[in-house]
Write a protein that holds these residues in place. Structure first.
Motif, PDB file in Angstrom:
ATOM      1  N   PHE A 146       5.295  15.130  -0.530  1.00  0.00           N
ATOM      2  CA  PHE A 146       6.670  14.796   0.441  1.00  0.00           C
ATOM      3  C   PHE A 146       7.297  14.739  -0.656  1.00  0.00           C
ATOM      4  O   PHE A 146       8.529  15.518  -0.351  1.00  0.00           O
ATOM      5  CB  PHE A 146       6.658  13.497   0.935  1.00  0.00           C
ATOM      6  CG  PHE A 146       7.490  13.262   1.886  1.00  0.00           C
ATOM      7  CD1 PHE A 146       7.836  13.585   3.073  1.00  0.00           C
ATOM      8  CD2 PHE A 146       8.503  11.996   0.818  1.00  0.00           C
ATOM      9  CE1 PHE A 146       9.598  13.022   4.004  1.00  0.00           C
ATOM     10  CE2 PHE A 146       9.807  12.007   2.013  1.00  0.00           C
ATOM     11  CZ  PHE A 146       9.582  12.254   3.312  1.00  0.00           C
TER      12      PHE A 146
ATOM     13  N   VAL B  61      19.874  12.631   1.896  1.00  0.00           N
ATOM     14  CA  VAL B  61      18.180  12.439   0.948  1.00  0.00           C
ATOM     15  C   VAL B  61      18.377  11.607   2.525  1.00  0.00           C
ATOM     16  O   VAL B  61      17.113  12.329   3.181  1.00  0.00           O
ATOM     17  CB  VAL B  61      18.394  11.477   0.233  1.00  0.00           C
ATOM     18  CG1 VAL B  61      16.379  11.149   0.388  1.00  0.00           C
ATOM     19  CG2 VAL B  61      18.834  12.596  -0.928  1.00  0.00           C
TER      20      VAL B  61
ATOM     21  N   ARG C 174      15.137   9.359  -4.405  1.00  0.00           N
ATOM     22  CA  ARG C 174      15.346   9.851  -3.388  1.00  0.00           C
ATOM     23  C   ARG C 174      14.309  10.049  -1.945  1.00  0.00           C
ATOM     24  O   ARG C 174      14.236   9.663  -1.231  1.00  0.00           O
ATOM     25  CB  ARG C 174      15.013  11.095  -4.333  1.00  0.00           C
ATOM     26  CG  ARG C 174      14.944  12.241  -3.040  1.00  0.00           C
ATOM     27  CD  ARG C 174      14.831  14.106  -4.242  1.00  0.00           C
ATOM     28  NE  ARG C 174      13.111  14.057  -4.953  1.00  0.00           N
ATOM     29  CZ  ARG C 174      13.268  15.098  -5.721  1.00  0.00           C
ATOM     30  NH1 ARG C 174      14.013  15.631  -5.833  1.00  0.00           N
ATOM     31  NH2 ARG C 174      12.295  15.198  -6.069  1.00  0.00           N
ATOM     32  N   SER C 175      12.959   9.805  -3.157  1.00  0.00           N
ATOM     33  CA  SER C 175      11.657   9.505  -2.728  1.00  0.00           C
ATOM     34  C   SER C 175      12.223   8.079  -1.240  1.00  0.00           C
ATOM     35  O   SER C 175      11.331   7.819  -0.267  1.00  0.00           O
ATOM     36  CB  SER C 175      10.391   9.163  -3.034  1.00  0.00           C
ATOM     37  OG  SER C 175       8.940   8.766  -2.091  1.00  0.00           O
TER      38      SER C 175
ATOM     39  N   ILE D 249      10.911  17.585  -0.007  1.00  0.00           N
ATOM     40  CA  ILE D 249      12.156  17.077   0.591  1.00  0.00           C
ATOM     41  C   ILE D 249      13.483  16.896  -0.454  1.00  0.00           C
ATOM     42  O   ILE D 249      14.836  16.846   0.041  1.00  0.00           O
ATOM     43  CB  ILE D 249      12.731  15.433   0.724  1.00  0.00           C
ATOM     44  CG1 ILE D 249      11.813  14.571  -0.544  1.00  0.00           C
ATOM     45  CG2 ILE D 249      11.559  14.586   1.881  1.00  0.00           C
ATOM     46  CD1 ILE D 249      12.064  12.876  -0.999  1.00  0.00           C
TER      47      ILE D 249
ATOM     48  N   THR E 127      17.745  14.146   5.390  1.00  0.00           N
ATOM     49  CA  THR E 127      16.569  15.171   5.363  1.00  0.00           C
ATOM     50  C   THR E 127      14.991  13.767   5.421  1.00  0.00           C
ATOM     51  O   THR E 127      14.652  14.889   6.081  1.00  0.00           O
ATOM     52  CB  THR E 127      17.122  15.799   3.774  1.00  0.00           C
ATOM     53  OG1 THR E 127      17.756  16.030   3.177  1.00  0.00           O
ATOM     54  CG2 THR E 127      15.305  16.360   3.524  1.00  0.00           C
ATOM     55  N   GLY E 128      15.020  13.571   5.120  1.00  0.00           N
ATOM     56  CA  GLY E 128      14.209  12.400   6.087  1.00  0.00           C
ATOM     57  C   GLY E 128      14.010  12.342   7.302  1.00  0.00           C
ATOM     58  O   GLY E 128      12.459  12.097   7.965  1.00  0.00           O
TER      59      GLY E 128
ATOM     60  N   ALA F 183      14.418   9.309   1.463  1.00  0.00           N
ATOM     61  CA  ALA F 183      13.969   9.896   2.361  1.00  0.00           C
ATOM     62  C   ALA F 183      12.740   9.335   3.342  1.00  0.00           C
ATOM     63  O   ALA F 183      13.262   9.911   4.926  1.00  0.00           O
ATOM     64  CB  ALA F 183      13.260  10.839   1.663  1.00  0.00           C
ATOM     65  N   TYR F 184      12.048   8.443   3.023  1.00  0.00           N
ATOM     66  CA  TYR F 184      11.454   7.679   3.977  1.00  0.00           C
ATOM     67  C   TYR F 184      12.123   7.121   4.802  1.00  0.00           C
ATOM     68  O   TYR F 184      11.472   6.750   5.890  1.00  0.00           O
ATOM     69  CB  TYR F 184       9.910   7.134   3.081  1.00  0.00           C
ATOM     70  CG  TYR F 184       8.883   7.712   2.885  1.00  0.00           C
ATOM     71  CD1 TYR F 184       8.249   8.578   3.777  1.00  0.00           C
ATOM     72  CD2 TYR F 184       8.880   7.892   1.138  1.00  0.00           C
ATOM     73  CE1 TYR F 184       6.919   9.524   3.290  1.00  0.00           C
ATOM     74  CE2 TYR F 184       7.562   8.745   1.097  1.00  0.00           C
ATOM     75  CZ  TYR F 184       7.023   9.661   1.109  1.00  0.00           C
ATOM     76  OH  TYR F 184       5.766   9.913   1.663  1.00  0.00           O
TER      77      TYR F 184
ATOM     78  N   THR G 184       2.690  17.952   4.834  1.00  0.00           N
ATOM     79  CA  THR G 184       4.219  18.152   3.887  1.00  0.00           C
ATOM     80  C   THR G 184       3.595  18.880   2.769  1.00  0.00           C
ATOM     81  O   THR G 184       4.613  19.867   1.575  1.00  0.00           O
ATOM     82  CB  THR G 184       5.027  17.566   3.481  1.00  0.00           C
ATOM     83  OG1 THR G 184       4.968  16.283   2.477  1.00  0.00           O
ATOM     84  CG2 THR G 184       5.804  17.192   4.926  1.00  0.00           C
TER      85      THR G 184
ATOM     86  N   THR H 101      15.673  19.527  -1.948  1.00  0.00           N
ATOM     87  CA  THR H 101      17.033  20.383  -1.186  1.00  0.00           C
ATOM     88  C   THR H 101      18.147  20.437  -2.714  1.00  0.00           C
ATOM     89  O   THR H 101      18.139  20.214  -3.913  1.00  0.00           O
ATOM     90  CB  THR H 101      17.833  20.419   0.275  1.00  0.00           C
ATOM     91  OG1 THR H 101      18.364  18.699  -0.321  1.00  0.00           O
ATOM     92  CG2 THR H 101      17.146  20.012   0.609  1.00  0.00           C
TER      93      THR H 101
ATOM     94  N   MET I  29      12.366  15.699   8.271  1.00  0.00           N
ATOM     95  CA  MET I  29      11.311  15.837   8.288  1.00  0.00           C
ATOM     96  C   MET I  29      10.311  14.715   8.631  1.00  0.00           C
ATOM     97  O   MET I  29       9.683  15.358   9.893  1.00  0.00           O
ATOM     98  CB  MET I  29      10.773  15.558   6.721  1.00  0.00           C
ATOM     99  CG  MET I  29      11.482  15.736   5.152  1.00  0.00           C
ATOM    100  SD  MET I  29      10.500  17.785   5.485  1.00  0.00           S
ATOM    101  CE  MET I  29       9.380  17.863   4.749  1.00  0.00           C
TER     102      MET I  29
END
Length: 285
Positions: free
Chosen positions: A109, A63, A140-141, A113, A66-67, A144-145, A106, A115, A70
Protein backbone atom coordinates in the motif's frame (compact mmCIF):
# COMPACT_ATOMS: atom_id res chain seq x y z
CA UNK A 1 -20.14 -3.99 -5.71
CA UNK A 2 -20.11 -0.26 -6.38
CA UNK A 3 -19.05 1.34 -9.69
CA UNK A 4 -15.59 2.85 -9.93
CA UNK A 5 -15.35 6.63 -9.57
CA UNK A 6 -13.07 8.71 -11.77
CA UNK A 7 -10.63 11.15 -10.19
CA UNK A 8 -12.98 14.11 -10.60
CA UNK A 9 -15.79 12.26 -8.84
CA UNK A 10 -13.43 11.24 -6.05
CA UNK A 11 -12.35 14.86 -5.59
CA UNK A 12 -16.00 15.89 -5.30
CA UNK A 13 -16.77 13.13 -2.79
CA UNK A 14 -13.85 14.21 -0.60
CA UNK A 15 -14.77 17.88 -0.99
CA UNK A 16 -18.24 17.05 0.34
CA UNK A 17 -16.64 15.93 3.60
CA UNK A 18 -14.76 19.22 3.90
CA UNK A 19 -17.99 21.15 3.23
CA UNK A 20 -20.64 19.24 5.17
CA UNK A 21 -19.09 16.69 7.53
CA UNK A 22 -18.53 18.17 10.99
CA UNK A 23 -17.10 14.94 12.37
CA UNK A 24 -14.60 14.82 9.52
CA UNK A 25 -13.61 18.47 9.99
CA UNK A 26 -13.08 17.95 13.71
CA UNK A 27 -10.81 14.98 13.08
CA UNK A 28 -8.96 16.77 10.28
CA UNK A 29 -8.25 19.61 12.70
CA UNK A 30 -7.01 17.08 15.24
CA UNK A 31 -4.71 15.55 12.62
CA UNK A 32 -3.30 18.97 11.76
CA UNK A 33 -2.35 19.61 15.38
CA UNK A 34 -1.03 16.08 15.78
CA UNK A 35 1.29 16.29 12.78
CA UNK A 36 2.33 19.89 13.38
CA UNK A 37 3.63 18.82 16.75
CA UNK A 38 5.22 15.64 15.42
CA UNK A 39 7.23 17.60 12.87
CA UNK A 40 7.70 20.66 15.06
CA UNK A 41 10.87 19.39 16.69
CA UNK A 42 12.46 19.06 13.23
CA UNK A 43 11.40 22.54 12.09
CA UNK A 44 12.09 25.08 14.81
CA UNK A 45 12.39 28.43 13.03
CA UNK A 46 9.05 30.27 13.28
CA UNK A 47 8.92 31.51 9.69
CA UNK A 48 9.94 28.13 8.32
CA UNK A 49 7.39 26.41 10.57
CA UNK A 50 4.59 28.61 9.25
CA UNK A 51 5.57 27.78 5.67
CA UNK A 52 5.68 24.09 6.55
CA UNK A 53 2.23 24.14 8.13
CA UNK A 54 0.63 25.78 5.10
CA UNK A 55 2.24 23.36 2.66
CA UNK A 56 1.61 20.33 4.86
CA UNK A 57 -2.14 21.01 4.94
CA UNK A 58 -2.17 20.70 1.15
CA UNK A 59 -0.07 17.55 1.43
CA UNK A 60 -2.60 16.09 3.88
CA UNK A 61 -5.47 16.81 1.49
CA UNK A 62 -3.63 15.24 -1.45
CA UNK A 63 -2.80 12.05 0.44
CA UNK A 64 -6.30 11.68 1.90
CA UNK A 65 -7.78 12.02 -1.58
CA UNK A 66 -5.33 9.44 -2.93
CA UNK A 67 -6.34 7.09 -0.12
CA UNK A 68 -10.02 7.63 -0.92
CA UNK A 69 -9.34 6.80 -4.57
CA UNK A 70 -7.52 3.59 -3.57
CA UNK A 71 -10.37 2.65 -1.25
CA UNK A 72 -12.94 3.20 -4.00
CA UNK A 73 -10.86 1.15 -6.45
CA UNK A 74 -10.70 -1.67 -3.91
CA UNK A 75 -14.44 -1.59 -3.18
CA UNK A 76 -15.40 -1.59 -6.87
CA UNK A 77 -12.94 -4.30 -7.99
CA UNK A 78 -14.49 -7.44 -9.50
CA UNK A 79 -12.74 -9.69 -6.97
CA UNK A 80 -13.71 -7.61 -3.94
CA UNK A 81 -16.73 -8.66 -1.93
CA UNK A 82 -17.47 -6.50 1.10
CA UNK A 83 -20.65 -7.88 2.71
CA UNK A 84 -23.06 -5.72 4.67
CA UNK A 85 -22.15 -7.69 7.80
CA UNK A 86 -18.65 -6.24 7.56
CA UNK A 87 -19.82 -2.64 7.20
CA UNK A 88 -22.14 -2.75 10.22
CA UNK A 89 -19.15 -3.25 12.50
CA UNK A 90 -18.02 -0.34 14.71
CA UNK A 91 -15.93 2.27 12.92
CA UNK A 92 -12.69 1.83 14.86
CA UNK A 93 -12.69 -1.89 14.17
CA UNK A 94 -13.26 -1.43 10.44
CA UNK A 95 -10.39 1.06 10.26
CA UNK A 96 -7.98 -1.61 11.48
CA UNK A 97 -9.49 -4.54 9.55
CA UNK A 98 -9.13 -2.87 6.15
CA UNK A 99 -5.38 -2.37 6.47
CA UNK A 100 -4.13 -5.88 5.62
CA UNK A 101 -6.51 -6.50 2.67
CA UNK A 102 -5.56 -3.15 1.12
CA UNK A 103 -1.86 -3.89 1.52
CA UNK A 104 -2.27 -7.29 -0.13
CA UNK A 105 -4.52 -6.03 -2.92
CA UNK A 106 -2.07 -3.28 -3.87
CA UNK A 107 1.08 -5.39 -3.44
CA UNK A 108 2.32 -2.84 -0.94
CA UNK A 109 0.00 0.00 0.00
CA UNK A 110 2.77 2.46 0.89
CA UNK A 111 4.21 2.28 -2.61
CA UNK A 112 0.81 2.32 -4.31
CA UNK A 113 -0.16 5.64 -2.73
CA UNK A 114 3.01 7.45 -3.84
CA UNK A 115 2.26 10.14 -6.43
CA UNK A 116 4.44 12.64 -8.25
CA UNK A 117 3.01 15.52 -6.20
CA UNK A 118 3.46 13.92 -2.78
CA UNK A 119 6.78 12.37 -3.76
CA UNK A 120 8.20 15.75 -4.76
CA UNK A 121 7.02 17.31 -1.51
CA UNK A 122 8.52 14.50 0.59
CA UNK A 123 11.84 14.64 -1.25
CA UNK A 124 12.14 18.40 -0.70
CA UNK A 125 11.25 18.08 2.99
CA UNK A 126 13.76 15.28 3.52
CA UNK A 127 16.41 17.27 1.67
CA UNK A 128 15.93 20.12 4.18
CA UNK A 129 15.52 17.92 7.27
CA UNK A 130 17.32 14.59 6.94
CA UNK A 131 15.80 13.00 10.05
CA UNK A 132 12.22 13.57 8.97
CA UNK A 133 12.03 10.66 6.50
CA UNK A 134 10.57 8.00 8.80
CA UNK A 135 7.89 10.32 10.15
CA UNK A 136 6.80 11.71 6.78
CA UNK A 137 6.48 8.26 5.24
CA UNK A 138 4.52 7.06 8.27
CA UNK A 139 2.27 10.13 8.07
CA UNK A 140 1.60 9.43 4.38
CA UNK A 141 0.45 5.89 5.20
CA UNK A 142 -1.72 7.05 8.09
CA UNK A 143 -3.40 9.80 6.08
CA UNK A 144 -3.99 7.54 3.10
CA UNK A 145 -5.65 4.88 5.25
CA UNK A 146 -7.86 7.59 6.67
CA UNK A 147 -8.87 8.37 3.08
CA UNK A 148 -9.59 4.68 2.53
CA UNK A 149 -11.84 4.70 5.59
CA UNK A 150 -13.76 7.67 4.17
CA UNK A 151 -14.45 5.63 1.03
CA UNK A 152 -15.70 2.74 3.17
CA UNK A 153 -17.81 5.15 5.21
CA UNK A 154 -19.42 6.56 2.07
CA UNK A 155 -19.99 3.03 0.79
CA UNK A 156 -21.80 2.20 4.01
CA UNK A 157 -23.94 5.31 3.68
CA UNK A 158 -24.70 4.51 0.03
CA UNK A 159 -25.95 1.08 1.07
CA UNK A 160 -27.98 2.66 3.87
CA UNK A 161 -26.17 0.48 6.42
CA UNK A 162 -26.04 1.57 10.04
CA UNK A 163 -23.45 0.68 12.63
CA UNK A 164 -24.48 -2.19 14.89
CA UNK A 165 -26.01 -0.98 18.14
CA UNK A 166 -23.78 -0.73 21.21
CA UNK A 167 -24.12 -3.46 23.87
CA UNK A 168 -26.53 -2.39 26.59
CA UNK A 169 -26.75 -2.56 30.37
CA UNK A 170 -23.53 -3.20 32.27
CA UNK A 171 -21.72 -3.79 28.95
CA UNK A 172 -21.77 -0.06 28.15
CA UNK A 173 -18.18 1.14 28.38
CA UNK A 174 -17.07 4.13 30.39
CA UNK A 175 -14.38 4.97 27.84
CA UNK A 176 -15.94 3.71 24.63
CA UNK A 177 -18.13 0.90 23.35
CA UNK A 178 -16.33 -2.28 24.37
CA UNK A 179 -16.88 -4.06 21.03
CA UNK A 180 -14.91 -1.34 19.24
CA UNK A 181 -11.40 0.11 19.19
CA UNK A 182 -10.82 3.61 20.56
CA UNK A 183 -8.15 5.35 18.47
CA UNK A 184 -6.23 7.99 20.37
CA UNK A 185 -4.40 9.08 17.19
CA UNK A 186 -3.50 7.51 13.81
CA UNK A 187 -0.80 5.38 15.47
CA UNK A 188 -2.50 3.90 18.55
CA UNK A 189 -5.75 2.57 19.89
CA UNK A 190 -7.25 1.13 23.08
CA UNK A 191 -9.06 -2.20 23.00
CA UNK A 192 -11.06 -3.60 25.90
CA UNK A 193 -9.67 -6.60 27.78
CA UNK A 194 -12.18 -7.00 30.61
CA UNK A 195 -15.41 -5.39 31.73
CA UNK A 196 -17.77 -5.77 34.70
CA UNK A 197 -20.34 -3.65 36.51
CA UNK A 198 -17.80 -1.34 38.16
CA UNK A 199 -14.59 -1.44 36.15
CA UNK A 200 -13.01 -2.04 32.78
CA UNK A 201 -9.49 -2.62 31.51
CA UNK A 202 -8.13 -1.43 28.17
CA UNK A 203 -4.80 -2.11 26.48
CA UNK A 204 -3.03 0.55 24.41
CA UNK A 205 -1.76 -1.01 21.18
CA UNK A 206 -0.04 0.25 18.02
CA UNK A 207 -2.20 0.37 14.92
CA UNK A 208 -1.76 -2.31 12.27
CA UNK A 209 -0.23 0.49 10.18
CA UNK A 210 2.83 0.25 12.44
CA UNK A 211 5.53 -2.42 12.13
CA UNK A 212 5.47 -3.33 15.84
CA UNK A 213 1.74 -4.02 16.10
CA UNK A 214 2.20 -6.74 18.75
CA UNK A 215 3.67 -4.34 21.30
CA UNK A 216 1.69 -3.52 24.45
CA UNK A 217 2.09 0.23 24.87
CA UNK A 218 0.15 0.66 28.08
CA UNK A 219 -2.71 -0.39 30.31
CA UNK A 220 -5.78 1.61 31.31
CA UNK A 221 -8.02 0.72 34.27
CA UNK A 222 -11.25 2.63 34.82
CA UNK A 223 -13.17 2.14 38.06
CA UNK A 224 -16.66 3.41 38.76
CA UNK A 225 -17.55 4.14 42.39
CA UNK A 226 -21.30 4.78 42.78
CA UNK A 227 -22.61 7.32 45.25
CA UNK A 228 -23.95 4.53 47.47
CA UNK A 229 -20.50 2.97 47.67
CA UNK A 230 -18.96 6.32 48.60
CA UNK A 231 -21.57 6.68 51.34
CA UNK A 232 -20.53 3.34 52.82
CA UNK A 233 -16.88 4.33 52.62
CA UNK A 234 -17.77 7.53 54.42
CA UNK A 235 -19.21 5.43 57.25
CA UNK A 236 -16.36 2.92 57.39
CA UNK A 237 -13.45 5.25 56.68
CA UNK A 238 -14.23 8.62 58.26
CA UNK A 239 -10.69 9.79 57.49
CA UNK A 240 -11.37 9.43 53.77
CA UNK A 241 -14.04 12.13 53.73
CA UNK A 242 -14.57 14.72 56.42
CA UNK A 243 -17.25 13.61 58.87
CA UNK A 244 -19.13 16.87 58.45
CA UNK A 245 -19.54 16.26 54.72
CA UNK A 246 -23.18 16.37 53.70
CA UNK A 247 -24.20 13.10 52.08
CA UNK A 248 -25.99 15.04 49.38
CA UNK A 249 -22.58 16.40 48.31
CA UNK A 250 -21.27 12.92 47.58
CA UNK A 251 -21.18 12.16 43.86
CA UNK A 252 -20.36 9.08 41.88
CA UNK A 253 -16.68 8.93 41.01
CA UNK A 254 -14.76 7.47 38.08
CA UNK A 255 -11.08 6.73 38.69
CA UNK A 256 -8.65 6.53 35.77
CA UNK A 257 -5.35 4.66 36.12
CA UNK A 258 -3.14 4.77 33.03
CA UNK A 259 0.34 3.25 32.89
CA UNK A 260 2.55 3.50 29.81
CA UNK A 261 4.76 0.46 29.22
CA UNK A 262 6.84 1.96 26.42
CA UNK A 263 8.24 5.37 25.61
CA UNK A 264 5.60 7.71 24.20
CA UNK A 265 6.29 11.34 23.40
CA UNK A 266 5.18 13.66 26.24
CA UNK A 267 2.82 15.59 23.97
CA UNK A 268 1.13 12.35 22.89
CA UNK A 269 0.75 11.37 26.54
CA UNK A 270 -1.00 14.69 27.18
CA UNK A 271 -3.30 14.14 24.20
CA UNK A 272 -4.25 10.68 25.44
CA UNK A 273 -4.91 11.98 28.97
CA UNK A 274 -7.12 14.77 27.64
CA UNK A 275 -9.10 12.34 25.51
CA UNK A 276 -9.69 10.05 28.48
CA UNK A 277 -10.91 12.93 30.61
CA UNK A 278 -13.28 14.11 27.87
CA UNK A 279 -14.71 10.65 27.25
CA UNK A 280 -15.26 9.95 30.95
CA UNK A 281 -16.79 13.41 31.39
CA UNK A 282 -19.21 12.65 28.54
CA UNK A 283 -20.18 9.40 30.26
CA UNK A 284 -20.80 11.14 33.58
CA UNK A 285 -23.14 13.63 31.91
Amino acid sequence: MSSTLNQEAVSQRVANHYNDDEQFLKYFSFLMDFYFHRFGHYIRAKEERNDFQNSFIEYMKNVIETGYYMGDQFLSHDETNIPDDFLIRPEGLIQELIIQPLDEATNGFDQAITTDVTGTYEAALIDQHKNVATDIFQARSELAYFGVWLAFKDERDNRNIHEVEEPEGDMIGYLHRIDDLFHTDPKKYFHCLTKNETSETWQLTPSNKMDNQQMNLGLLIIQHIPKERLSKLNDLLPSLIDQETNRSELKETILINLKFHHSIRPKEQIIISQQLQEKVSDYEH
